[in-house]
Design a protein around this motif. Structure first.
Motif, PDB file in Angstrom:
ATOM      1  N   LEU A 164       1.160  -1.113  -0.031  1.00  0.00           N
ATOM      2  CA  LEU A 164       0.095  -0.552   0.080  1.00  0.00           C
ATOM      3  C   LEU A 164       0.765   1.441   0.030  1.00  0.00           C
ATOM      4  O   LEU A 164       0.185   2.042  -0.018  1.00  0.00           O
ATOM      5  N   LYS A 166       2.015   3.131  -2.443  1.00  0.00           N
ATOM      6  CA  LYS A 166       1.593   4.314  -3.118  1.00  0.00           C
ATOM      7  C   LYS A 166       0.083   5.047  -2.608  1.00  0.00           C
ATOM      8  O   LYS A 166       0.411   6.226  -2.213  1.00  0.00           O
ATOM      9  N   GLU A 167      -0.586   4.538  -1.499  1.00  0.00           N
ATOM     10  CA  GLU A 167      -1.634   4.608  -1.706  1.00  0.00           C
ATOM     11  C   GLU A 167      -1.106   5.120   0.019  1.00  0.00           C
ATOM     12  O   GLU A 167      -2.136   6.326  -0.123  1.00  0.00           O
ATOM     13  N   LEU A 169       1.452   7.136   0.789  1.00  0.00           N
ATOM     14  CA  LEU A 169       2.224   7.785   0.232  1.00  0.00           C
ATOM     15  C   LEU A 169       0.825   9.579  -0.006  1.00  0.00           C
ATOM     16  O   LEU A 169       1.308  11.029   0.513  1.00  0.00           O
ATOM     17  N   LEU A 170      -0.273   8.971  -0.812  1.00  0.00           N
ATOM     18  CA  LEU A 170      -1.084   9.892  -1.187  1.00  0.00           C
ATOM     19  C   LEU A 170      -1.998  10.446  -0.048  1.00  0.00           C
ATOM     20  O   LEU A 170      -2.241  11.151   0.554  1.00  0.00           O
ATOM     21  N   SER A 172      -1.313  10.046   2.969  1.00  0.00           N
ATOM     22  CA  SER A 172      -0.771  11.250   4.314  1.00  0.00           C
ATOM     23  C   SER A 172      -0.138  12.487   3.758  1.00  0.00           C
ATOM     24  O   SER A 172      -0.248  13.688   4.881  1.00  0.00           O
ATOM     25  N   PHE A 173       0.159  13.262   2.341  1.00  0.00           N
ATOM     26  CA  PHE A 173       1.060  13.955   1.640  1.00  0.00           C
ATOM     27  C   PHE A 173      -0.128  14.194   1.903  1.00  0.00           C
ATOM     28  O   PHE A 173      -0.324  16.050   2.090  1.00  0.00           O
ATOM     29  N   ASP A 174      -1.734  14.030   0.780  1.00  0.00           N
ATOM     30  CA  ASP A 174      -2.558  15.727   0.326  1.00  0.00           C
ATOM     31  C   ASP A 174      -4.055  14.445   1.029  1.00  0.00           C
ATOM     32  O   ASP A 174      -4.098  14.665  -0.323  1.00  0.00           O
ATOM     33  N   GLN A 176      -7.338  15.092   1.377  1.00  0.00           N
ATOM     34  CA  GLN A 176      -8.305  15.771   0.739  1.00  0.00           C
ATOM     35  C   GLN A 176      -8.483  15.229  -0.799  1.00  0.00           C
ATOM     36  O   GLN A 176      -9.225  14.934  -1.183  1.00  0.00           O
ATOM     37  N   TRP A 177      -7.314  15.625  -1.232  1.00  0.00           N
ATOM     38  CA  TRP A 177      -6.909  15.479  -3.128  1.00  0.00           C
ATOM     39  C   TRP A 177      -7.549  13.653  -3.104  1.00  0.00           C
ATOM     40  O   TRP A 177      -7.612  13.458  -4.211  1.00  0.00           O
ATOM     41  N   ALA A 179      -8.679  11.512  -1.748  1.00  0.00           N
ATOM     42  CA  ALA A 179     -10.260  11.277  -1.375  1.00  0.00           C
ATOM     43  C   ALA A 179     -10.781  11.740  -2.943  1.00  0.00           C
ATOM     44  O   ALA A 179     -11.486  11.216  -3.331  1.00  0.00           O
ATOM     45  N   ALA A 181      -9.547  12.344  -5.373  1.00  0.00           N
ATOM     46  CA  ALA A 181      -9.434  11.532  -6.752  1.00  0.00           C
ATOM     47  C   ALA A 181      -9.788   9.927  -6.326  1.00  0.00           C
ATOM     48  O   ALA A 181      -9.362   9.293  -7.513  1.00  0.00           O
ATOM     49  N   LEU A 183      -9.444   7.553  -4.160  1.00  0.00           N
ATOM     50  CA  LEU A 183      -8.614   6.621  -3.092  1.00  0.00           C
ATOM     51  C   LEU A 183      -9.475   6.410  -2.040  1.00  0.00           C
ATOM     52  O   LEU A 183     -10.362   7.515  -1.336  1.00  0.00           O
ATOM     53  N   LEU A 188      -7.917   3.099   4.257  1.00  0.00           N
ATOM     54  CA  LEU A 188      -6.597   3.891   4.003  1.00  0.00           C
ATOM     55  C   LEU A 188      -5.894   4.339   5.373  1.00  0.00           C
ATOM     56  O   LEU A 188      -5.392   3.677   6.272  1.00  0.00           O
TER      57      LEU A 188
ATOM     58  N   TYR B  74      -8.509  17.188  -9.206  1.00  0.00           N
ATOM     59  CA  TYR B  74      -8.667  18.651  -8.637  1.00  0.00           C
ATOM     60  C   TYR B  74      -7.616  18.590  -7.927  1.00  0.00           C
ATOM     61  O   TYR B  74      -7.089  18.268  -7.141  1.00  0.00           O
ATOM     62  N   PHE B  85       6.204  17.818   4.366  1.00  0.00           N
ATOM     63  CA  PHE B  85       6.357  16.592   4.574  1.00  0.00           C
ATOM     64  C   PHE B  85       7.383  16.129   3.749  1.00  0.00           C
ATOM     65  O   PHE B  85       7.928  17.087   2.460  1.00  0.00           O
ATOM     66  N   MET B  95       2.447  10.931  -8.143  1.00  0.00           N
ATOM     67  CA  MET B  95       1.172  10.951  -7.359  1.00  0.00           C
ATOM     68  C   MET B  95       0.207  10.651  -8.377  1.00  0.00           C
ATOM     69  O   MET B  95      -1.279  10.313  -8.265  1.00  0.00           O
TER      70      MET B  95
END
Lengths: 349, 237
Positions: A164, A166-167, A169-170, A172-174, A176-177, A179, A181, A183, A188, B74, B85, B95
Motif C-alpha cells: 500500500l 503509494k496509497e 503516500l497519497l 499522508s501527503f494530501d 483531501q486530494w 479522496a 481522486a 481513493l 486507508l 481536482y 512533508f 502521485m
C-alpha cells in the motif's frame, strides 16, 4: 599494534559473547524486528503529525491484554482488538461531537489506559502473576513462541506497507486530494491504524506498551531531519530504530536495566546527537534544520537559497476597468491571506 | 461534459449552496467568481463529493462523477497541505498516476515519461529533485498543475490557482489552461480575482450562495450582475 588488536577482539567479544545464551539470541532477533517495524509505522505517524494517535493506540492495548488474560485468549489478539476499538472510538468522537482532536485523544487514551491498569492490578493481585513486562518491556525474557508470533505480525505489517506504499503516500501527503481522486481514504486511514496497533502488540514484550511510542516516533523524527523523501526517511528510521534497540538491549543486559526505558533513552540520545550535529553536517542554519520538526521551514535557508526562476519585474499590465473591484487576495509566505489592490507593481512572492 | 443539477449543500443548518444547476461543455474555460463566503470552494468540493451534498446530482459525461473520478483532476487550495512533508517535486507530480493505477501496480515506463513531460510543461525540470516545501508559492502551484496533467483528466477543477502567485506564473498557468481547453478538456476555475484574469475565461459563473449569472463572459460580466453578487452583506450564505 598487538594491544589494538586485543582491544578490538575484546570489543567484538562484548557483542558476541552474550549470544552464547539462547535468550540473548531471541532478544537480538526481537530487537531487530521491533526496531524496524516501529520505525516504518512511526514514519507514517510522524509525517502525518499523528504521533499522539500512536500514543493513543499503544496505551489502549492494555485493557485488551488484561481481558485476554482473564479469558485465557491470546493476548496479541486482545491487545489488537482493544487498540482498534480505541481508534474507532476516537474517530466517532471526532465525527459526532465538536470535541477537538487533541482533547478527544486525551479522553480515549486515559480511559483505556485507566481501565487497563485497573484490570492488570486486579489480575496481578488475584493470580500472583506479573504483567509489568507488557507495560515496560522485558526483551531478555521473550520466549520462542512469542518471538514467532511477533515475527509473523512484523511480516504482515511490512508486506502491507509494501503493498500500500503509494496509497499511503497519497493519504499522508494530501488526504483531501486523495479522496477526491477516488481513493478510499477512510479505509486507508483505519488500515494504517490497524497496522499501528499490530506494531504495538508485536513490540510490547520488547519495549512495553508504555514506550513503543518512543521507538515509533523518535527514530522517525530523527530521520525526518535528514532527508527529503519518505522512502529514504523510512530507511534511515529503520537504521536508527534497529541501532537503538540493539544497543539498548546490550546495555540492559550488561547493566541489568529495564529494556524498554533503556532502548528509549538510546534512541533519544541518537536524536539529540542529530539535532546538535545535523546542522554542522548538512551545513544549514540550526533554525531551518530544526524547523522541520515544528513545521516552519525557512524557505530560503533550507538548502541554499531557492533561485528565483521568474523575472523580477512583471510585464506591464493594463489597469483594471473602472467601476469594477480590482482587489486581489494574496497569500503571503506564512500562508496568511490579505487583500491588496491589484496594481501592476504588485508582485507577490 | 459536466452537468450539475439542483445542488444543495449546507454546513450544519446554514445553507452554503442552494439550487445550483449548470452545465459545462467540453473545450470551455469557466471562471467561478463571487465574494468571500459565496460558496465557490464549497461548489468545487461538493462537485468532487469531498463535502457532503444535501441533494442534487453531478454527472460527468452522463455518469455519476463518483464512478469516474479518475477522469477528474481536482487541484485544491494550497493551504491544506503540510509543506514539511518529505516528498520531492517529482514524487508529488507522480502521485497523479496513482488514481488510474490498480492496487499493487507499480509505475510503468509510460507513466514515468508522462511525469517528466508534465514537469517540463510547467517549467519545473530544474527543480524536480527539490523537496516540495522548498519551492515558492507559484512553483508549488505549477507542481500541482503538473500532477493534474499526469492524471490525464477530462475535467479540471481548480480552487484558487492564482492565490499568491506572481504575474509571470499566472500567465504561464493561464497558457496551460488554454492548451487544455483547446485539447477538448473542460476547466472550472475558482477565482477571487476580478482583475485581468477574468478576461481570459470563456464563461463565467457568478456565485453568491446560488447562481447569480452563468454564461459567456461578455454576456454575464456586467455591472448589474456584479452588484447583485458583491454589494450588500453576504447574508444567509
Amino acid at each position: 599494534m598487538q594491544e589494538l588488536w586485543q582491544s578490538l577482539v575484546g570489543f567484538v567479544n562484548l557483542w558476541v559473547e552474550p549470544l552464547g545464551y539462547e535468550f540473548m539470541v531471541r532478544a537480538l532477533i526481537s530487537a531487530v524486528l521491533v526496531g524496524s517495524l516501529c520505525a516504518v509505522m512511526g514514519s507514517y505517524l510522524v509525517v502525518r503529525r499523528l504521533s499522539l494517535l500512536g500514543l493513543v493506540v499503544s496505551n489502549s492495548v492494555v485493557p485488551g491484554i488484561a481481558v485476554a488474560f482473564l479469558l485465557y485468549v491470546n493476548i496479541f489478539v486482545g491487545g489488537f482488538i482493544s487498540g482498534i476499538l480505541a481508534t474507532v472510538g476516537l474517530g466517532w468522537l471526532q465525527g459526532k461531537t465538536r470535541i477537538k482532536e487533541d482533547a478527544a485523544m486525551g479522553v480515549v487514551l486515559s480511559t483505556f489506559f485507566g481501565l487497563g491498569i485497573l484490570l492488570i492490578t486486579k489480575i496481578q493481585a488475584e493470580r500472583k502473576v506479573n504483567l509489568n513486562n507488557f507495560l515496560f518491556g522485558n526483551i531478555l525474557g521473550i520466549n520462542a513462541s512469542d518471538l514467532i508470533t511477533s515475527a509473523g505480525i512484523a511480516a504482515v505489517v511490512l508486506l502491507a506497507v509494501w503493498a500500500l506504499y503509494k496509497e499511503f503516500l497519497l493519504l499522508s501527503f494530501d488526504a483531501q486530494w486523495a479522496a477526491a481522486a477516488g481513493l478510499p481514504t477512510r479505509a486507508l486511514h483505519y488500515a494504517m491504524m490497524a497496522l499501528t496497533a499490530l506494531t504495538v502488540v508485536a513490540s510490547m514484550q520488547a519495549v512495553g506498551v508504555a514506550l513503543t511510542i518512543a521507538l515509533m516516533v523518535i527514530p522517525a523524527a530523527t530521520a525526518s531531519l535528514l532527508t527529503n523523501r519518505l522512502a529514504t526517511m523510512m530507511g534511515l528510521s529503520v537504521g536508527l530504530g534497529v541501532t537503538s534497540s540493539v544497543v539498548g538491549l546490550y546495555l540492559s543486559y550488561y547493566l541489568n536495566l529495564s529494556s524498554g526505558p533503556t532502548i528509549t533513552l538510546v534512541s533519544a540520545l541518537l536524536f539529540a546527537a542529530v539535532v546538535l550535529a545535523g546542522p554542522l553536517l548538512l551545513k544549514v542554519p540550526t533554525g531551518s534544520f530544526l524547523g522541520r520538526l515544528k513545521g516552519m521551514v525557512v524557505l530560503e535557508g533550507a538548502s541554499g537559497a531557492v533561485p528565483p526562476s521568474e523575472p523580477a519585474t512583471p510585464a506591464p499590465q493594463p489597469a483594471a476597468p473602472a467601476g469594477k473591484p480590482a482587489m486581489r487576495i494574496v497569500r503571503d509566505s506564512d500562508g496568511r491571506l490579505s487583500l491588496q489592490p491589484d496594481q501592476p507593481s504588485g508582485v507577490e512572492r | 461534459m459536466l452537468s450539475v443539477r439542483d445542488l444543495n449543500v449546507s454546513y450544519g443548518l446554514r445553507p452554503a449552496l442552494e439550487r445550483v444547476s449548470f452545465g459545462v461543455e467540453a473545450g470551455r474555460l469557466v471562471g467561478v467568481v463571487g465574494p468571500n463566503g459565496a460558496g465557490k470552494s464549497t461548489l468545487v468540493k461538493a462537485i468532487m463529493g469531498v463535502v457532503p451534498r444535501r441533494s442534487g446530482a453531478v454527472l460527468l459525461e452522463g455518469e455519476p462523477l463518483e464512478k469516474v473520478r479518475e477522469r477528474v483532476a481536482y487541484i485544491p487550495q494550497r493551504a491544506g497541505i503540510d509543506w514539511d512533508f518529505p516528498a520531492l517535486v517529482r514524487e508529488v507530480v507522480a502521485m497523479g498516476c496513482v488514481p488510474r493505477m490498480g492496487w499493487l501496480a507499480r509505475p510503468a515506463r509510460a507513466d514515468r515519461a508522462r511525469v517528466e513531460a508534465a514537469i517540463e510543461r510547467v517549467g519545473l525540470t530544474d527543480l524536480a529533485h527539490r523537496r516540495i516545501g522548498e519551492l515558492s508559492g507559484g512553483q508549488q502551484q505549477r507542481a500541482f498543475i503538473a500532477r493534474a496533467l499526469v492524471q490525464q483528466a477530462r475535467l479540471f477543477l481548480f480552487d484558487e490557482p492564482f492565490a499568491g502567485v506572481d504575474q509571470y506564473t499566472e500567465r504561464a498557468i493561464l497558457g496551460i489552461f488554454e492548451q487544455l481547453r483547446d485539447a477538448g478538456c473542460a476547466l472550472l476555475i475558482v477565482n477571487h480575482d476580478l482583475g485581468d484574469v477574468v478576461r481570459r475565461y470563456d464563461d463565467l459563473l457568478i456565485l453568491r450562495g446560488e447562481v447569480v449569472a452563468y454564461g459567456p463572459r461578455e454576456d454575464v460580466f456586467t455591472q448589474a450582475n456584479l452588484n447583485r453578487a458583491y454589494l450588500g452583506p453576504v447574508a444567509a450564505v
